[in-house]
Structures are given as C-alpha cells and as structure tokens.
Design an enzyme around this catalytic site. Sequence first.
Site, PDB file in Angstrom:
ATOM      1  N   HIS A  66       0.839  -1.215   0.000  1.00 56.21           N
ATOM      2  CA  HIS A  66       0.000   0.000   0.000  1.00 56.21           C
ATOM      3  C   HIS A  66       0.864   1.252   0.000  1.00 56.21           C
ATOM      4  CE1 HIS A  66      -3.283  -2.639   0.963  1.00 56.21           C
ATOM      5  NE2 HIS A  66      -2.698  -3.037   2.075  1.00 56.21           N
ATOM      6  N   HIS A  91       5.354   6.521   6.682  1.00 54.19           N
ATOM      7  CA  HIS A  91       5.062   6.078   5.322  1.00 54.19           C
ATOM      8  C   HIS A  91       4.670   7.310   4.512  1.00 54.19           C
ATOM      9  CE1 HIS A  91       1.204   6.168   7.414  1.00 54.19           C
ATOM     10  NE2 HIS A  91       0.784   6.652   6.269  1.00 54.19           N
ATOM     11  N   HIS A  93       2.365   9.062   0.938  1.00 51.82           N
ATOM     12  CA  HIS A  93       1.276   9.009  -0.042  1.00 51.82           C
ATOM     13  C   HIS A  93       1.676   9.928  -1.191  1.00 51.82           C
ATOM     14  CE1 HIS A  93      -1.503   7.223   2.988  1.00 51.82           C
ATOM     15  NE2 HIS A  93      -0.781   7.944   3.818  1.00 51.82           N
ATOM     16  N   GLU A 104      -2.782  13.744   0.894  1.00 51.29           N
ATOM     17  CA  GLU A 104      -4.111  13.340   1.389  1.00 51.29           C
ATOM     18  C   GLU A 104      -4.866  14.562   1.908  1.00 51.29           C
ATOM     19  OE1 GLU A 104      -3.600   9.670   3.913  1.00 51.29           O
ATOM     20  OE2 GLU A 104      -4.434   8.873   2.049  1.00 51.29           O
ATOM     21  N   HIS A 117       3.517  10.601   6.632  1.00 47.08           N
ATOM     22  CA  HIS A 117       2.840  10.400   7.913  1.00 47.08           C
ATOM     23  C   HIS A 117       3.754   9.656   8.872  1.00 47.08           C
ATOM     24  CE1 HIS A 117      -1.254  10.755   5.714  1.00 47.08           C
ATOM     25  NE2 HIS A 117      -0.797  11.939   6.116  1.00 47.08           N
ATOM     26  N   THR A 198      -6.349   6.827   7.439  1.00 44.65           N
ATOM     27  CA  THR A 198      -6.849   7.124   6.085  1.00 44.65           C
ATOM     28  C   THR A 198      -6.858   5.872   5.208  1.00 44.65           C
ATOM     29  OG1 THR A 198      -4.699   7.636   5.135  1.00 44.65           O
ATOM     30  CG2 THR A 198      -5.882   9.446   6.226  1.00 44.65           C
TER      31      THR A 198
HETATM   32  N1  5EF Z   1      -2.518   7.373   6.665  1.00 47.10           N
HETATM   33  S1  5EF Z   1      -2.459   6.542   8.007  1.00 47.10           S
HETATM   34  O1  5EF Z   1      -1.448   7.129   8.872  1.00 47.10           O
HETATM   35  O2  5EF Z   1      -3.779   6.475   8.578  1.00 47.10           O
HETATM   36  C1  5EF Z   1      -1.901   4.916   7.632  1.00 47.10           C
HETATM   37  C2  5EF Z   1      -1.694   4.499   6.338  1.00 47.10           C
HETATM   38  F1  5EF Z   1      -1.978   5.274   5.295  1.00 47.10           F
HETATM   39  C3  5EF Z   1      -1.152   3.251   6.080  1.00 47.10           C
HETATM   40  F2  5EF Z   1      -0.948   2.867   4.791  1.00 47.10           F
HETATM   41  C4  5EF Z   1      -0.831   2.400   7.088  1.00 47.10           C
HETATM   42  S2  5EF Z   1      -0.103   0.861   6.723  1.00 47.10           S
HETATM   43  O3  5EF Z   1       0.194   0.150   7.935  1.00 47.10           O
HETATM   44  O4  5EF Z   1       1.059   1.141   5.917  1.00 47.10           O
HETATM   45  C5  5EF Z   1      -1.197  -0.072   5.714  1.00 47.10           C
HETATM   46  C6  5EF Z   1      -2.554  -0.097   6.318  1.00 47.10           C
HETATM   47  O5  5EF Z   1      -2.549  -0.643   7.594  1.00 47.10           O
HETATM   48  C7  5EF Z   1      -1.077   2.783   8.395  1.00 47.10           C
HETATM   49  N2  5EF Z   1      -0.786   1.879   9.376  1.00 47.10           N
HETATM   50  C8  5EF Z   1      -1.345   1.949  10.682  1.00 47.10           C
HETATM   51  C9  5EF Z   1      -2.800   1.506  10.659  1.00 47.10           C
HETATM   52  C10 5EF Z   1      -2.759   0.015  11.027  1.00 47.10           C
HETATM   53  C11 5EF Z   1      -1.455  -0.143  11.732  1.00 47.10           C
HETATM   54  C12 5EF Z   1      -0.963  -1.184  12.514  1.00 47.10           C
HETATM   55  C13 5EF Z   1       0.347  -1.099  13.001  1.00 47.10           C
HETATM   56  C14 5EF Z   1       1.140   0.012  12.720  1.00 47.10           C
HETATM   57  C15 5EF Z   1       0.649   1.056  11.940  1.00 47.10           C
HETATM   58  C16 5EF Z   1      -0.654   0.956  11.539  1.00 47.10           C
HETATM   59  C17 5EF Z   1      -1.595   4.068   8.656  1.00 47.10           C
HETATM   60  F3  5EF Z   1      -1.795   4.481   9.927  1.00 47.10           F
HETATM   61 ZN    ZN Z   2      -0.791   7.831   5.828  1.00 45.16          ZN
END
Ligand code: 5EF
Ligand code: ZN
Length: 263
Positions: A66, A91, A93, A104, A117, A198
């Site tokens: 992702h 990470h 976007h 975003e 983020h 998101t």
């Molecule tokens: N834009 S955002 O900040 O809301 C956001 C993301 F956009 C995103 F892609 C991810 S992820 O973990 O790379 C993939 C989906 O879980 C997370 N990951 C978070 C959500 C789930 C999880 C579990 C453990 C560590 C980080 C996260 C995320 F918080």
């Molecule tokens: Zn994000």
Amino acid sequence: ASKWSYVGSDGEENWPKKYPFCGGVFQSPIDFHNDVLQYDSTLMPIDLVGYNVSLKEHFIISNNGHSVRMHLPSSMYIRNLPFRYTASQLHLHWGNRNKPMGSEHRISGRQFAAEVHIVHYNSDKYPDVATAMDKADGLAVLGIFIDIGNFNPSFEKIFCHFTAVKFKDQKVQVPGFNVQELLPTQLDEYFRYEGSLTTPPCFPSVLWTVFRNPVKVSQEQLLALQTALYCSQENDSAPLEMTDNYRHVQEFDERLVSVSFRE
Ligand SMILES: NS(=O)(=O)c1c(F)c(F)c(S(=O)(=O)CCO)c(N[C@H]2CCc3ccccc32)c1F
Ligand SMILES: [Zn+2]
C-alpha cells in the site's frame, strides 16, 4: 490478507463494505479551508524526543503493498501531547508521473505533491500500536506536506533504497539518521483535529497534527517516488504500479480544525 486498494472494485468507494468504520464518523483526510479553522493559543510547538537516531542504529524500510513504510524505534516519541505518543512507523502518499499531486490533506483545496505520515501510539495507556489503533486516544500522526523544490538529501536517505523494496513484502535496512530532518523547521505552525486512519480499517483513533509548511524534494526525487514501487509481488504475472495511494478528502460537517497560527 488486507483486501483493499486505491483503484477498481477494491477502491475507496467500496472500503465500507469490508471495513465499516470507513463509512463512519471522524474520517480523514480533510480539506483545511478557512471556514473550518479556529485559532487555538494553547497549541504549543511539537516537542520531539529521540528523533536524532544514531548511525549505529538502523531502520527497516518495507513495501507493504500500500505504501513504503519505515519502522521506527520506540526511543522516538512526542513529549507534549496529553499522553506520551511513541513512534511506530512512517510512510508516504503520492500521485503519479502524469498527475503529480498526491497528498491526502489539502489546504484551501490545494493538493500537494505528496505527504509523509509519522504514526505514533499512546504508550502511556496501551502496550503496542495494534492495541492502540482502535482506541479514541490511541494514535497521533504527524503529517508533512511535500512540495517540489531543491534536492533533499534527508529524504534521499530513504528514497535511495527504493530499488531494494520495489515489490510487496521486500525489506531493507537503512542506517539511522535524524528523522527530524524530514520535518519542516517550524514545528509551531500546524493544523490539529481528531480524525481517523486514512486506510482501512479507518478507525477514528487519530489525533492529527499536519504542519502548515511543506518540505521540498526535487522533481527527480518525486519522479522516483512515483515510478519506483509496485503493489504486486516480484513474481506476480500482473505487475501493479504503486501510484495514487491517497484517499480523497472526506465530508467535514459541524467540525472545526484548530490552528496554532494566527494569520
Ligand atoms: N494514513 S495513516 O497514517 O492512517 C496509515 C496508512 F496510510 C497506512 F498505509 C498504514 S499501513 O500500515 O502502511 C497499511 C494499512 O494498515 C497505516 N498503518 C497503521 C494503521 C494500522 C497499523 C498497525 C500497526 C502500525 C501502523 C498501523 C496508517 F496508519
Ligand atoms: Zn498515511
């Protein structure tokens, strides 16, 4: 396996079918437009601890299909929020080479080239991010807009590893560096609101802090971000480019965004 994407039948319009919170309240991202902004004089500059990670330590960068994700040590945390929020991962976007805008959040409708983020979890109350991520006070995410400008040697410390994480589930080690170099210099000017993840599961568990001033990377660095990565695995017969991995802005009725700056 997380069965969602940013395109086609698994795209964001259908997220609520499998992930009900995505159709719920307090959803992110949003557009920061004037009639939802309210100055809040109690909002202090963000106080980061342990962001200057030594060269002797290392970060793991991974492609999770992702986004490109960098795992962060628990020695990094935000000090001056209602609780201690300990770093988990960062990470990005972004858009695509023909339509380079992929942030975003937006400011008065303006979308930026990309957005970083830095995800933190409430380590005062919860043992780890997985426990914290569905709690109302569970997460705090720092958002940084990326705009086009001069070459950015700090972001290059991440971007130079893209060829090693081209495909889903690939990982690479990166020597430690000062993560604060990725942030704008003014940590006192930001938007603050209560929102959500998101991506699915879209839990309304995020205290968002999005900095007002963008950081810059060069056109070439942005192109690398837009073209280097794939959502698919290395041996996948149908390669899928990782582009446009941003959620569109959500309805924001009857809610306000606090801002730490006056004009
Ligand atoms: N834009 S955002 O900040 O809301 C956001 C993301 F956009 C995103 F892609 C991810 S992820 O973990 O790379 C993939 C989906 O879980 C997370 N990951 C978070 C959500 C789930 C999880 C579990 C453990 C560590 C980080 C996260 C995320 F918080
Ligand atoms: Zn994000």
